[in-house]
Design an enzyme around this catalytic site. Sequence first.
Site, PDB file in Angstrom:
ATOM      1  N   SER A 135       0.867  -1.181   0.000  1.00 55.50           N
ATOM      2  CA  SER A 135       0.000   0.000   0.000  1.00 55.50           C
ATOM      3  C   SER A 135       0.906   1.236   0.000  1.00 55.50           C
ATOM      4  CB  SER A 135      -0.929  -0.042   1.222  1.00 55.50           C
ATOM      5  OG  SER A 135      -1.756   1.100   1.282  1.00 55.50           O
ATOM      6  N   TYR A 149      -5.292   8.575  -5.979  1.00 56.70           N
ATOM      7  CA  TYR A 149      -4.331   7.553  -5.538  1.00 56.70           C
ATOM      8  C   TYR A 149      -4.683   6.964  -4.176  1.00 56.70           C
ATOM      9  CZ  TYR A 149       0.312   5.714  -4.217  1.00 56.70           C
ATOM     10  OH  TYR A 149       1.354   4.919  -3.804  1.00 56.70           O
ATOM     11  N   LYS A 153      -5.170   2.821  -2.411  1.00 53.30           N
ATOM     12  CA  LYS A 153      -4.262   2.257  -1.408  1.00 53.30           C
ATOM     13  C   LYS A 153      -4.995   1.961  -0.097  1.00 53.30           C
ATOM     14  CE  LYS A 153      -0.495   2.129  -3.868  1.00 53.30           C
ATOM     15  NZ  LYS A 153       0.171   0.846  -4.147  1.00 53.30           N
TER      16      LYS A 153
END
Length: 295
Positions: A135, A149, A153
């Site tokens: 991650s 983004y 993650k």
Amino acid sequence: TGGSSGIGKCIAIECYKQGAFITLIARDENKLLQTKKEIEKYSVNDKQVVLCISVDVSKDYEQVENVLKQAQEKLGPVDMLVNCAGTSVTGKFEDIEVNSFERLMAVNYLGSVYPSRAVIATMKERRMGRIVFVSSQAGQLGLFGYTAYSPTKFALRGLAEALQMEVKPYNVYVTVAYPPDTDTPGFAEESKTKPLETKLISETSSVCQAEQVARVIVKDAIQGNFNSSVGSDGYMLSILTSGMSPVTSITEGLQQVVCMGIFRIIGLFYLGSFDSIVRRCMMQREKSESADKTE
């Protein structure tokens, strides 16, 4: 996966140094072959093999399943899968193209789901295995510029927690790694388009070397640790965001209980400084825009 450069390549080297047989999976065949040559320099015995597979792990599950089946036929069952394929786009929410949100979710999330899905049944049958999801600290804390983004993650953590509960009785362990800003080709590319606010916030912590991050991730994965973090900032973030995530030992749980309060106070100071950076940048931008208009 994502083994042809950056953290993925360094994890492959670290495992190879410990005698592992490696399967590198990435899209670019030329980069894969270059990386294969680089990794082979670190062999500890003449039986070790580096196998390269060029495939996009985010597009077609059946294709991913087939190539992993072929790899296992050649090298034996997967002892440890490291999901390191990833990409990033930075920018203000309204400036990011809508298809970038879709692409990042495909690469960063589904690109980890597909390979994991392809190996999990065999791991459970063998009653052994490790699955690593790489991650990011942006998967623990949402920051300016990471609206495309960060969610991808964060999603990996949810997957890791749910999967760990399923596979733990079979002696299969999941590790989710939260590396900080790391000196990789991907980070260099991302830095070219970072908004000023994101750059200033990133500068509040140092950039790590990929080799250092890889060593920590491999060590945590081998030990079966659920969380893998790097440095004091990473340790603090992991405790702050521990919530209902699994613990590997009673000691780890006690550390979270004892440190949570003080770390929350420190974290609030960090958040205050980040908000201040964003506000200052907005005011400067408005000043320069009004100055341009008067001219």
